[in-house]
Design a protein around this motif. Sequence first.
Motif, short mmCIF file in Angstrom:
data_model
loop_
_atom_site.label_atom_id
_atom_site.label_comp_id
_atom_site.label_asym_id
_atom_site.label_seq_id
_atom_site.Cartn_x
_atom_site.Cartn_y
_atom_site.Cartn_z
N THR A 32 0.82 -1.21 0.00
CA THR A 32 0.00 0.00 0.00
C THR A 32 0.85 1.26 0.00
O THR A 32 0.31 2.36 -0.12
CB THR A 32 -0.92 0.04 1.24
N ALA A 33 2.17 1.11 0.13
CA ALA A 33 3.03 2.26 0.37
C ALA A 33 4.13 2.45 -0.67
O ALA A 33 5.05 3.22 -0.44
CB ALA A 33 3.66 2.14 1.76
N GLY A 34 4.07 1.73 -1.78
CA GLY A 34 5.02 2.00 -2.84
C GLY A 34 5.75 0.83 -3.43
O GLY A 34 6.43 0.98 -4.46
N ALA A 203 5.46 -0.35 6.10
CA ALA A 203 4.83 0.61 5.19
C ALA A 203 5.67 1.87 5.07
O ALA A 203 5.89 2.39 3.97
CB ALA A 203 3.42 0.95 5.68
N ASP A 204 6.18 2.37 6.19
CA ASP A 204 7.02 3.57 6.14
C ASP A 204 8.31 3.29 5.39
O ASP A 204 8.78 4.14 4.62
CB ASP A 204 7.32 4.04 7.56
N ARG A 207 7.53 3.28 1.76
CA ARG A 207 7.25 4.66 1.33
C ARG A 207 8.55 5.43 1.09
O ARG A 207 8.68 6.16 0.10
CB ARG A 207 6.39 5.35 2.38
N ARG A 208 9.52 5.26 1.98
CA ARG A 208 10.79 5.96 1.83
C ARG A 208 11.58 5.41 0.64
O ARG A 208 12.24 6.18 -0.08
CB ARG A 208 11.60 5.85 3.12
N ALA A 210 10.25 4.14 -2.12
CA ALA A 210 9.57 4.65 -3.32
C ALA A 210 9.89 6.13 -3.54
O ALA A 210 10.09 6.57 -4.68
CB ALA A 210 8.06 4.44 -3.19
N ALA A 211 9.96 6.88 -2.46
CA ALA A 211 10.27 8.31 -2.57
C ALA A 211 11.70 8.50 -3.08
O ALA A 211 11.98 9.40 -3.89
CB ALA A 211 10.08 9.01 -1.24
#
Length: 217
Positions: A32-34, A203-204, A207-208, A210-211
Amino acid sequence: MTLDLSVYLVTDPGAAASRGRRVVDVVAAAATAGVTAVQVREKDADAADFLSTVLDVAAVLPERVSLFVNDRVDVFLAARARGARVTGVHVGQADLPPAVVRELVGPDAVIGLSAATPDELRDAQADPGRVDYVGIGVLRATATKSDAPPPLGLAAFSRLAATTRLPAVAIGGVTVDDVGPLRVAGAAGAAVSSAVCAADDPADAARRLAAAWAGAA
């Protein structure tokens, strides 16, 4: 579906368990986060348990996320026979030859192959349609693969990736700090395991990652 290998999660059941999680829990959070692709790796599981994990993971993945089975063509075929959305298989140099894998999985499945030398990369692209992407590694020392070759480092990865027309995913000890430089160096993706499976917050972590990939565009 367009194949996106940019943020590629390789599951590690031991790392997940060390955080009190199941593999499917880690995947569900990261997807869900990348995360854009997931490879289920179960080196110590029997076929029935491996299949069960693949089916569980397939059930929680968004359609945009590719799902690969590590090494076990039989598990891939069984999952597909059960109606699971499985994208393909990823094999190593000591597994079934890619030509044989292609005969078994058919023309539509995606086949990834681990490669670490110019000869292995040349062989991988010698037969068009046999291999769809390569995993080049290990980038850095890793504890998740006991038979890993010596670490390559970023410069050697870049040189190897430049020798093949196939999309090249870096694997082995990859951290969030490596992701941007890997994209600049020509990688089609960064494969991570502990960076997500052993994270405080999968998830975090996803997310990092993917960023970092997006930021290097």
